[in-house]
Design a protein around this motif. Structure first.
Motif, PDB file in Angstrom:
ATOM      1  N   SER A  73      60.819  27.159 -15.012  1.00 10.41           N
ATOM      2  CA  SER A  73      60.522  27.639 -13.653  1.00 10.41           C
ATOM      3  C   SER A  73      60.224  29.130 -13.708  1.00 10.41           C
ATOM      4  CB  SER A  73      61.684  27.385 -12.703  1.00 10.41           C
ATOM      5  OG  SER A  73      61.983  26.037 -12.665  1.00 10.41           O
ATOM      6  N   GLY A  74      59.168  29.467 -14.357  1.00  8.32           N
ATOM      7  CA  GLY A  74      58.787  30.866 -14.457  1.00  8.32           C
ATOM      8  C   GLY A  74      57.451  30.923 -15.153  1.00  8.32           C
ATOM      9  N   ARG A  76      55.069  32.436 -17.829  1.00  8.69           N
ATOM     10  CA  ARG A  76      55.125  33.234 -19.048  1.00  8.69           C
ATOM     11  C   ARG A  76      53.737  33.525 -19.587  1.00  8.69           C
ATOM     12  NH1 ARG A  76      59.315  29.446 -20.383  1.00  8.69           N
ATOM     13  NH2 ARG A  76      61.339  30.308 -19.811  1.00  8.69           N
ATOM     14  N   TRP A 250      64.289  32.356 -20.701  1.00  6.93           N
ATOM     15  CA  TRP A 250      64.141  33.221 -19.548  1.00  6.93           C
ATOM     16  C   TRP A 250      62.862  34.030 -19.681  1.00  6.93           C
ATOM     17  CZ3 TRP A 250      69.450  33.400 -21.532  1.00  6.93           C
ATOM     18  CH2 TRP A 250      69.579  34.143 -22.694  1.00  6.93           C
ATOM     19  N   GLN A 251      62.761  35.122 -18.953  1.00  9.81           N
ATOM     20  CA  GLN A 251      61.558  35.940 -19.038  1.00  9.81           C
ATOM     21  C   GLN A 251      61.866  37.156 -19.914  1.00  9.81           C
ATOM     22  OE1 GLN A 251      60.881  33.180 -16.700  1.00  9.81           O
ATOM     23  NE2 GLN A 251      59.109  34.490 -16.614  1.00  9.81           N
ATOM     24  N   PHE A 255      66.754  39.527 -15.204  1.00  7.43           N
ATOM     25  CA  PHE A 255      66.677  39.260 -13.774  1.00  7.43           C
ATOM     26  C   PHE A 255      68.018  39.588 -13.130  1.00  7.43           C
ATOM     27  CE2 PHE A 255      62.919  36.388 -12.586  1.00  7.43           C
ATOM     28  CZ  PHE A 255      62.080  37.169 -13.341  1.00  7.43           C
ATOM     29  N   LYS A 426      63.994  31.708  -8.779  1.00  5.20           N
ATOM     30  CA  LYS A 426      63.887  31.595 -10.223  1.00  5.20           C
ATOM     31  C   LYS A 426      62.448  31.823 -10.683  1.00  5.20           C
ATOM     32  CE  LYS A 426      64.928  30.466 -14.485  1.00  5.20           C
ATOM     33  NZ  LYS A 426      63.731  31.073 -15.046  1.00  5.20           N
ATOM     34  N   VAL A 427      61.484  31.326  -9.900  1.00 10.05           N
ATOM     35  CA  VAL A 427      60.115  31.326 -10.394  1.00 10.05           C
ATOM     36  C   VAL A 427      59.434  32.678 -10.189  1.00 10.05           C
ATOM     37  CG1 VAL A 427      58.788  30.640  -8.341  1.00 10.05           C
ATOM     38  CG2 VAL A 427      58.162  29.745 -10.582  1.00 10.05           C
ATOM     39  N   CYS A 428      59.936  33.490  -9.262  1.00  5.19           N
ATOM     40  CA  CYS A 428      59.258  34.751  -8.935  1.00  5.19           C
ATOM     41  C   CYS A 428      59.154  35.629 -10.182  1.00  5.19           C
ATOM     42  CB  CYS A 428      60.004  35.496  -7.836  1.00  5.19           C
ATOM     43  SG  CYS A 428      59.250  37.093  -7.471  1.00  5.19           S
ATOM     44  N   PRO A 429      57.935  35.964 -10.620  1.00  2.76           N
ATOM     45  CA  PRO A 429      57.796  36.693 -11.883  1.00  2.76           C
ATOM     46  C   PRO A 429      58.347  38.112 -11.810  1.00  2.76           C
ATOM     47  CG  PRO A 429      55.685  36.547 -10.774  1.00  2.76           C
ATOM     48  CD  PRO A 429      56.633  35.707  -9.981  1.00  2.76           C
ATOM     49  N   ASN A 431      61.045  38.971  -9.906  1.00  3.95           N
ATOM     50  CA  ASN A 431      62.451  39.010  -9.500  1.00  3.95           C
ATOM     51  C   ASN A 431      62.583  39.507  -8.056  1.00  3.95           C
ATOM     52  OD1 ASN A 431      65.489  40.630 -10.805  1.00  3.95           O
ATOM     53  ND2 ASN A 431      65.214  38.678  -9.831  1.00  3.95           N
TER      54      ASN A 431
END
Lengths: 603, 323
Positions: A73-74, A76, A250-251, A255, A426-429, A431
């Motif tokens: 859910s992100g 990349r 994660w990214q 976050f 969660k998905v907002c790149p 944060n």
């Protein structure tokens, strides 16, 4: 039936060695080395032994799938073409779309079933065939409870006390139905506040907003230590691990989420309750379990019991998940059963048989809720919503910092749809999307708000609406958001605090806000002025006669062009309280929260 | 109550003594007598000069390619005019190319370096025998989006480069010891290479007026670089002092004339079909800024760099060629 005939090997089995325990756990041990069964020693049917293992694998697989979808859910990045819309490749909100409680709550509040929520029919159909297999085989939160009830064995986790814990406790187990009725009534009254108690929302929120960021924080701290060692191997290893985790779990950035302590406390508490009563959440609190329990009475698959064979050894109860009375002499509680099959696998006397179209000589299909209490809880749920809304915050005196993500529907409809799952956060790149604590009122707990100081809304990104399972944030396109051949979507308006702004108050060049303003033409425009500057050596006389000036650009906001993305607020170098900040006024979704008579002319 | 045995008494005393002694030893070992040990950097001021020795007194120092419209060919001919990539890259070098990938914009919006220019550079560097090529930048917008939508991720990857996204662990705090830049987190993939190619795009910049090669080094910094705008000229000069690339290749195939540095509107761009290559990043900017109508004398940071002797803003003084 009151006697308790101890089997000859009961003493040995009460203190199992690790080897013994392992032997009972491994699937391949079922052939030759199985320890002798007590009582009549009748073996469980091979199909049941296999199904128990299938159930364990299924639980592990669905938990893994659930975690994987959270990890995914992100955004990349990919090698997609530059003009291709950025979307996620996987339906990461899949578990929520298949959640019948989410579907029912939003059906009651909006009188529609939003897009993918029709998948909930699949889980419903599964329940009508097999009973609550969702709880016992699929639900990731249920699997976590199952696991924790196993690793921290209940305080009363041995012998008869454990058996006692797994006997049906009607008073306790009714509670979940009352919770369900209250939440359904609240949905009828126009609020999907029930998402707070939905197990899928609960675990999504906890994993995405607490467990993952905290794990990332700890991992980063460890990697920091490894880099500080100045040992090449450790440094490269820590870089490699950091890269791998950033690309899979994660990214690249840490976050941070707003005031998530309450989510953490409730998550830990829900898991810790397993120490006292196994699967406390599932048996006592879970409204989805209650809903599935209501429908499972029509299931085609169930237990048939031969009471006469029962010796009251209670082995069926030792690992009973639902506390649904599988033992002989009482009626099986079909609405409580998670279909884990442990009871039949354990029964040495041929009492319990799972089969299709069983005779219902010994079952209770409907929950034994008290009508008055049920009505009272429904009434409480229905009354709660007007009570909460009669306070300020929704119709009057709204909080100016409740900045909803782009594509959010109007506030009242948002409360009819938002299930507080946290997927958008969660998905907002960047944060940017954060769980509200009490900013949007008690009813708005954990609904999405933007906190631009943490992150701004990326101009061409529409992922929050893309993953929203209920349409609280609509699935907008880039063209709608950016305003290509139409008015762009605005989520608020920027305001400059001239007392803190460097060019306005301190005769210092800056205009980072203008640089980051993403609209074209920019909503922030710059007025070139010669600002008086204090001389290096201030004169002692009144004022400063030096007359020195400096050329600075002073920013101004054009409210007709501002979309409230918050890039200016995020980037403002006045670090604590920014000199430019967004408030929600001017948001497209509202017909009342306005600032200009006309919205102004966009391209 | 039975009497305590001697053995037990000794054991208890021994344990108490061990705890007291152990904590005393630990306390003394970790004692921060003067307070705040570990503060302050022991690092010496650093600079990174990746230039190769100019032992070709006949080869040009500044090349302007403007024949044709293909960015690949323009890049190739600009570098070839300087003597080819082999002049700069030795066999086995680890090379980093630093484009401008600052914004979540598509190539037509001209806010980032043209991906074809980067692809051409990657290919030339690999042909010159480099061991590894990294393409990277510390973006302003969200990095994954900027890398993807600029087209550079795919173009560089297809050409054989390793594309590195910025992440916190990729920065190392270094002492620049500049006039305004003291200690900053520096993007490691750029400074840890053997050779560095600066590959900016020519753009309008509202505060700096023009952004090209020198301003591109903002992408070297982590942390909150928004404070730098208060002294944008000095901070750019400090960065140019710290960072001298092997080669500067300025993309002026499509430039942003207004609304810089982010743009967003294709109407603000203009196709110029030029690529400028130089060994002197100051001269490269001094030449390129006039392409969007900015006079070199109006750029404070060019003056500062020129005065510091980092290069020359009088690009006419250099040996140059136009192809």
């Amino acid at each position: 039936m009151g006697h308790n005939e101890a089997a000859p090997d009961e003493v040995d089995r009460s203190k199992p060695s690790w080897a013994n325990r392992l032997a009972t756990l491994t699937p391949w041990s079922h052939g030759k080395k199985r320890p002798p069964r007590p009582g009549s020693g009748i073996e469980a049917r091979p199909i049941i032994r296999r199904l128990v293992w299938a159930r364990r694998l299924c639980q592990a697989a669905f938990l893994a799938l659930f975690c994987f979808l959270i990890f995914e859910s992100g955004f990349r990045g990919s090698f997609a073409a530059t003009d291709e819309p950025v979307r996620l490749a996987l339906p990461v909100e899949g578990f929520l779309m298949a959640d019948p409680l989410v579907a029912l709550l939003t059906l009651l509040s909006t009188h529609t079933i939003y897009r993918g929520l029709l998948w909930a029919l699949g889980v419903l159909a599964l329940t009508l065939i097999f009973g609550r297999v969702f709880c016992g085989w699929i639900c990731p939160f249920g699997t976590l409870h199952h696991f924790f009830a196993w690793v921290f064995p209940s305080r009363y986790g041995k012998g008869n006390r454990r058996v006692a814990q797994n006997k049906t406790h009607p008073v306790r187990q009714r509670v979940k139905h009352y919770i369900l009725y209250g939440l359904l009534a609240a949905a009828v009254a126009g609020s999907t506040i029930g998402g707070l108690f939905d197990p899928i929302c609960f675990v999504t929120r906890a994993l995405a907003l607490v467990v993952l960021p905290a794990t990332q924080y700890a991992t980063n701290a460890g990697a920091e230590l490894a880099r500080g060692t100045n040992v090449g191997v450790a440094q490269r290893a820590s870089d490699g691990v950091a890269d791998f985790l950033a690309a899979t779990v994660w990214q690249t950035n840490q976050f941070y989420f707003h005031e998530t302590w309450l989510i953490a406390v409730l998550f830990v508490a829900a898991l810790f309750l397993n120490r006292f009563i196994p699967r406390f959440w599932c048996r006592v609190l879970c409204p989805l379990g209650a809903l599935l329990g209501l429908t499972s009475r029509f299931a085609l698959f169930g237990i048939e019991k031969t009471h006469d064979n029962c010796t009251d050894c209670d082995r069926c109860l030792r690992h009973c998940q639902g506390a649904d009375s599988p033992q002989g002499g009482v009626k099986w509680r079909q609405d409580e059963c998670h279909m884990c099959l442990n009871c039949e696998a354990a029964c040495p006397e041929d009492v319990i048989k799972f089969r299709f179209l069983p005779n219902y000589l010994s079952r209770q299909g409907a929950p034994d809720t008290q009508r008055r209490t049920a009505l009272a809880s429904a009434a409480a749920g229905a009354v709660l919503i007007p009570v909460l809304r009669a306070a300020d915050g929704l119709d009057v005196n709204t909080n100016e910092r409740v900045i909803r993500p782009p594509g959010s529907v109007a506030e009242r409809e948002l409360l009819e749809r938002c299930i507080r799952c946290g997927q958008c956060m969660k998905v907002c790149p960047n944060n940017a999307v954060q769980p509200a604590l009490f900013e949007a009122g008690l009813e708005g707990l954990w609904t999405p708000i933007l906190i631009p100081r943490i992150g701004y809304c990326e101009h061409s990104c529409v992922l929050c609406g893309d993953v929203c399972p209920t349409g609280a944030i609509a699935k907008i396109t880039e063209a709608q958001k950016l305003g290509i051949d139409q008015a762009p979507i605005s989520i608020g308006t920027a305001f400059i605090n001239r007392g803190r702004c460097l060019p306005w108050a301190m005769a210092t060049p800056c205009i980072v806000c203008e640089e980051f303003c993403p609209t074209s033409p920019k909503a922030i425009w710059v007025e070139a002025v010669e600002a008086p500057r204090r001389a290096a050596e201030p004169a002692e006389a009144e004022g400063d006669p030096s007359g020195a000036t400096i050329a600075v650009g002073r920013p101004h906001v054009d409210p007709a062009r501002c979309i409230g993305c918050g890039a200016c607020e995020k980037m403002c170098p006045v670090q604590d309280e920014p000199a430019i900040a967004i408030t929600s006024v001017g948001e497209t979704r509202s017909t009342t929260n306005m600032i200009l008579l006309e919205r102004g002319s966009y391209n | 109550m039975p009497n305590l045995s001697r053995r037990d008494a000794l054991r208890r005393i021994g344990r108490a003594a061990a705890v007291v002694g152990g904590s005393a030893a630990l306390g003394v070992a970790l004692w921060d007598q003067h307070g705040h040990r570990g503060e302050g950097s022991s690092q010496r001021p650093q600079t990174r000069d990746f230039r190769v020795r100019d032992d070709h007194p006949t080869l040009p120092q500044l090349a302007i390619a403007s024949t044709g419209t293909d960015p690949l060919a323009l890049t190739q001919s600009a570098v070839d005019a300087l003597g080819g990539m082999a002049r700069f890259i030795s066999r086995g070098d680890v090379v980093t190319i630093k484009p401008n990938i600052g914004w979540d914009r598509t190539p037509l919006q001209a806010a980032n370096t043209n991906p074809l220019v980067i692809a051409a550079l990657v290919r030339m560097v690999l042909e010159a025998g480099a061991k590894r090529v990294t393409v990277t930048d510390a973006s302003c917008n969200e990095a994954s989006r900027s890398f993807q939508r600029s087209g550079i991720w795919k173009a560089a990857h297809d050409a054989g480069a390793e594309v590195v996204l910025p992440a916190k662990h990729r920065f190392r705090t270094m002492r620049l010891n500049g006039e305004v830049l003291d200690e900053w987190p520096i993007f490691r993939p750029v400074v840890d290479a053997d050779k560095v190619i600066n590959a900016p795009v020519v753009k309008h910049h509202n505060l700096a007026k023009y952004t090209g090669a020198l301003k591109n080094w903002y992408g070297l910094l982590g942390g909150r670089r928004n404070r730098l705008h208060q002294k944008i000229d000095v901070s750019i000069a400090d960065l140019a002092t710290f960072m001298q690339p092997t080669l500067t290749v300025v993309d002026a195939t499509r430039v942003l004339m207004r609304n810089g540095p982010q743009g967003g509107n294709i109407a603000d761009t203009k196709a110029l079909h030029k690529v400028i290559a130089s060994v002197d990043q100051i001269a490269a900017d001094a030449y390129s800024c006039q392409l969007i109508g900015v006079r070199r004398d109006d750029l404070g940071y060019l003056d500062l760099c020129h005065q510091r002797g980092l290069g020359t803003k009088v690009w006419e003084d250099l040996r140059r060629t136009e192809v």
